[in-house]
Design a protein around this motif. Structure first.
Motif, PDB file in Angstrom:
ATOM      1  N   GLY A   1       6.399  -3.231  -4.796  1.00 27.67           N
ATOM      2  CA  GLY A   1       6.803  -4.209  -3.783  1.00 27.67           C
ATOM      3  C   GLY A   1       8.299  -4.119  -3.504  1.00 27.67           C
ATOM      4  N   TRP A   2       8.894  -5.247  -3.096  1.00 30.44           N
ATOM      5  CA  TRP A   2      10.304  -5.176  -2.674  1.00 30.44           C
ATOM      6  C   TRP A   2      11.262  -5.862  -3.638  1.00 30.44           C
ATOM      7  N   GLU A   3      10.687  -6.609  -4.628  1.00 25.74           N
ATOM      8  CA  GLU A   3      11.583  -7.470  -5.393  1.00 25.74           C
ATOM      9  C   GLU A   3      11.787  -7.012  -6.832  1.00 25.74           C
ATOM     10  N   LEU A   4      13.065  -6.932  -7.209  1.00 31.41           N
ATOM     11  CA  LEU A   4      13.418  -6.701  -8.608  1.00 31.41           C
ATOM     12  C   LEU A   4      13.932  -8.049  -9.094  1.00 31.41           C
ATOM     13  N   LYS A   5      13.313  -8.579 -10.164  1.00 35.68           N
ATOM     14  CA  LYS A   5      13.613  -9.975 -10.532  1.00 35.68           C
ATOM     15  C   LYS A   5      14.460 -10.076 -11.787  1.00 35.68           C
ATOM     16  N   GLN A   6      15.148 -11.200 -11.862  1.00 32.68           N
ATOM     17  CA  GLN A   6      15.839 -11.578 -13.086  1.00 32.68           C
ATOM     18  C   GLN A   6      14.751 -11.681 -14.165  1.00 32.68           C
ATOM     19  N   GLY A   7      14.965 -10.988 -15.310  1.00 32.31           N
ATOM     20  CA  GLY A   7      13.934 -11.029 -16.352  1.00 32.31           C
ATOM     21  C   GLY A   7      13.022  -9.803 -16.334  1.00 32.31           C
ATOM     22  N   ASP A   8      13.134  -8.940 -15.309  1.00 39.44           N
ATOM     23  CA  ASP A   8      12.404  -7.664 -15.339  1.00 39.44           C
ATOM     24  C   ASP A   8      13.184  -6.735 -16.279  1.00 39.44           C
ATOM     25  N   LEU A   9      12.518  -6.303 -17.349  1.00 44.27           N
ATOM     26  CA  LEU A   9      13.245  -5.578 -18.400  1.00 44.27           C
ATOM     27  C   LEU A   9      12.799  -4.127 -18.531  1.00 44.27           C
ATOM     28  N   CYS A  10      13.713  -3.288 -19.027  1.00 45.04           N
ATOM     29  CA  CYS A  10      13.350  -1.903 -19.344  1.00 45.04           C
ATOM     30  C   CYS A  10      12.691  -1.884 -20.726  1.00 45.04           C
ATOM     31  N   GLU A  11      12.209  -0.712 -21.141  1.00 43.65           N
ATOM     32  CA  GLU A  11      11.508  -0.642 -22.427  1.00 43.65           C
ATOM     33  C   GLU A  11      12.422  -0.929 -23.626  1.00 43.65           C
ATOM     34  N   LYS A  12      13.749  -0.894 -23.376  1.00 45.91           N
ATOM     35  CA  LYS A  12      14.681  -1.215 -24.472  1.00 45.91           C
ATOM     36  C   LYS A  12      15.113  -2.689 -24.417  1.00 45.91           C
ATOM     37  N   GLY A  13      14.534  -3.419 -23.483  1.00 40.40           N
ATOM     38  CA  GLY A  13      14.785  -4.867 -23.436  1.00 40.40           C
ATOM     39  C   GLY A  13      15.948  -5.319 -22.566  1.00 40.40           C
ATOM     40  N   SER A  14      16.563  -4.392 -21.790  1.00 37.66           N
ATOM     41  CA  SER A  14      17.688  -4.843 -20.952  1.00 37.66           C
ATOM     42  C   SER A  14      17.225  -5.086 -19.514  1.00 37.66           C
ATOM     43  N   GLN A  15      17.971  -5.924 -18.798  1.00 37.14           N
ATOM     44  CA  GLN A  15      17.654  -6.239 -17.398  1.00 37.14           C
ATOM     45  C   GLN A  15      17.634  -4.952 -16.565  1.00 37.14           C
ATOM     46  N   LEU A  16      16.631  -4.827 -15.720  1.00 34.92           N
ATOM     47  CA  LEU A  16      16.591  -3.677 -14.803  1.00 34.92           C
ATOM     48  C   LEU A  16      17.545  -3.909 -13.651  1.00 34.92           C
ATOM     49  N   ARG A  17      18.190  -2.843 -13.193  1.00 31.96           N
ATOM     50  CA  ARG A  17      19.105  -2.870 -12.043  1.00 31.96           C
ATOM     51  C   ARG A  17      18.608  -1.875 -11.011  1.00 31.96           C
ATOM     52  N   PRO A  18      19.106  -1.938  -9.788  1.00 30.06           N
ATOM     53  CA  PRO A  18      18.683  -0.943  -8.796  1.00 30.06           C
ATOM     54  C   PRO A  18      19.115   0.471  -9.235  1.00 30.06           C
ATOM     55  N   HIS A  19      18.270   1.456  -8.908  1.00 22.66           N
ATOM     56  CA  HIS A  19      18.572   2.854  -9.251  1.00 22.66           C
ATOM     57  C   HIS A  19      19.461   3.439  -8.141  1.00 22.66           C
ATOM     58  N   VAL A  20      20.690   2.940  -8.090  1.00 25.37           N
ATOM     59  CA  VAL A  20      21.645   3.443  -7.091  1.00 25.37           C
ATOM     60  C   VAL A  20      22.969   3.722  -7.794  1.00 25.37           C
ATOM     61  N   VAL A  21      23.738   4.636  -7.196  1.00 21.89           N
ATOM     62  CA  VAL A  21      25.051   4.959  -7.760  1.00 21.89           C
ATOM     63  C   VAL A  21      26.068   4.031  -7.105  1.00 21.89           C
ATOM     64  N   TRP A  22      26.750   3.235  -7.908  1.00 25.04           N
ATOM     65  CA  TRP A  22      27.728   2.302  -7.359  1.00 25.04           C
ATOM     66  C   TRP A  22      29.115   2.948  -7.291  1.00 25.04           C
ATOM     67  N   PHE A  23      29.967   2.354  -6.467  1.00 29.34           N
ATOM     68  CA  PHE A  23      31.355   2.819  -6.382  1.00 29.34           C
ATOM     69  C   PHE A  23      31.950   2.777  -7.792  1.00 29.34           C
ATOM     70  N   GLY A  24      32.596   3.890  -8.144  1.00 33.28           N
ATOM     71  CA  GLY A  24      33.215   3.947  -9.475  1.00 33.28           C
ATOM     72  C   GLY A  24      32.312   4.557 -10.537  1.00 33.28           C
ATOM     73  N   GLU A  25      31.052   4.825 -10.202  1.00 38.42           N
ATOM     74  CA  GLU A  25      30.151   5.425 -11.188  1.00 38.42           C
ATOM     75  C   GLU A  25      30.055   6.940 -10.968  1.00 38.42           C
ATOM     76  N   PRO A  26      29.736   7.697 -12.028  1.00 39.85           N
ATOM     77  CA  PRO A  26      29.556   9.137 -11.836  1.00 39.85           C
ATOM     78  C   PRO A  26      28.354   9.424 -10.939  1.00 39.85           C
ATOM     79  N   VAL A  27      28.378  10.597 -10.309  1.00 40.64           N
ATOM     80  CA  VAL A  27      27.275  10.988  -9.417  1.00 40.64           C
ATOM     81  C   VAL A  27      26.495  12.088 -10.132  1.00 40.64           C
ATOM     82  N   PRO A  28      25.427  11.730 -10.840  1.00 41.72           N
ATOM     83  CA  PRO A  28      24.753  12.703 -11.716  1.00 41.72           C
ATOM     84  C   PRO A  28      24.192  13.921 -10.983  1.00 41.72           C
TER      85      PRO A  28
END
Ligand code: NAD
Length: 228
Positions: A124-151
């Motif tokens: 769907g379209w929504e990534l929610k507060q409380g959606d976690l990865c398998e290591k238990g951290s909050q999921l974030r959008p899979h985008v490269v932000w300003f200041g981040e390396p470009v893999p």
């Protein structure tokens, strides 16, 4: 088969109804990009960042590829085509392009906020507060932000170095390191630049400039390259 690289930016998707930022006074859909597209923004207010990307994702899922995206697919009839896009939308894929490299990530995916190698599709379209990865951290959008390396930069450089024809389209060439990619073109590569704006290319290469919107300039260029 000759190798053709299409290097696209936000202008590629403008005629699908997705705004670019330079055309809106440095804002991205009314948001200051530094308040939504940086690691600092995520630390300061991750709920706002989630909301911003949820809105973008919803809008992207409701839009469709335009003529320029389809022209990229047409070129596959005669060329080995690789698309390198700065766009986070999935319109190149939905048009049918086979090889798409997303330099700045993909909005339809999420990633762990503590381990960027953990990437997941978003239902769907929504990534929610409380959606976690398998290591238990909050999921974030899979985008490269300003200041981040470009893999994916090294993969993109390799494609540029090998290309016989390069089409740069709909980018203000202001965002680095992506904008520096064109400097990797081999000396005898044929370069085209499709963009209606007054962009300073400032590179020591011979570039054929087509000052048209993507939906006009690319179908025309594609027709010419297919009839060569
Ligand atoms: P930019 O906003 O800096 O520049 C947009 C360029 O598109 C300008 O040169 C403008 O003249 C041109 N343009 C406007 N309308 C056009 C049209 N109809 N046809 C062709 N060109 C047109 O965009 P950028 O250089 O891609 O860099 C901005 C960053 O913003 C990218 O890294 C990207 O990740 C992000 N972004 C992505 C999207 C998206 O995924 N669709 C949308 C906005 C911003």
């Amino acid at each position: 088969m000759e190798r053709l690289v299409i290097f696209s930016g936000a202008g590629m998707s403008a005629e699908s109804g997705l705004k670019t930022f330079r055309d809106s006074g440095g804002l991205w859909e009314n948001y200051n990009v530094y308040e939504v597209a940086t690691p600092e923004a995520w630390k300061a207010n991750y709920k706002m960042v989630l909301k911003f990307y949820n809105e973008r994702r919803k809008q992207i899922l409701e839009t469709k590829p335009n003529k320029a995206h389809y022209s990229c697919v047409d070129l596959e009839e005669k060329y080995q085509v690789n698309v390198i896009t700065q766009n986070i939308d999935d319109l190149h894929e939905r048009a049918g392009s086979k090889n798409v490299l997303h330099l700045h990530g993909e909005i339809i995916k999420s990633q762990s906020s503590i381990d960027s190698s953990l990437v997941y599709p978003i239902e769907g379209w929504e990534l929610k507060q409380g959606d976690l990865c398998e290591k238990g951290s909050q999921l974030r959008p899979h985008v490269v932000w300003f200041g981040e390396p470009v893999p994916k930069m090294d993969d993109a450089i390799l494609l540029m170095v090998r290309a016989d024809i390069i089409i740069i389209i709909g980018t203000s060439l202001q965002v680095y390191p992506a904008a520096g990619l064109i400097n990797y073109a081999k000396p005898n590569a044929k370069l085209y630049f499709v963009d209606p704006g007054n962009i300073d290319l400032s590179i020591e290469k011979d570039v054929t400039q087509i000052k048209e919107k993507a939906g006009v300039g690319l179908p025309r260029l594609s027709k010419m390259l297919l009839s060569k």
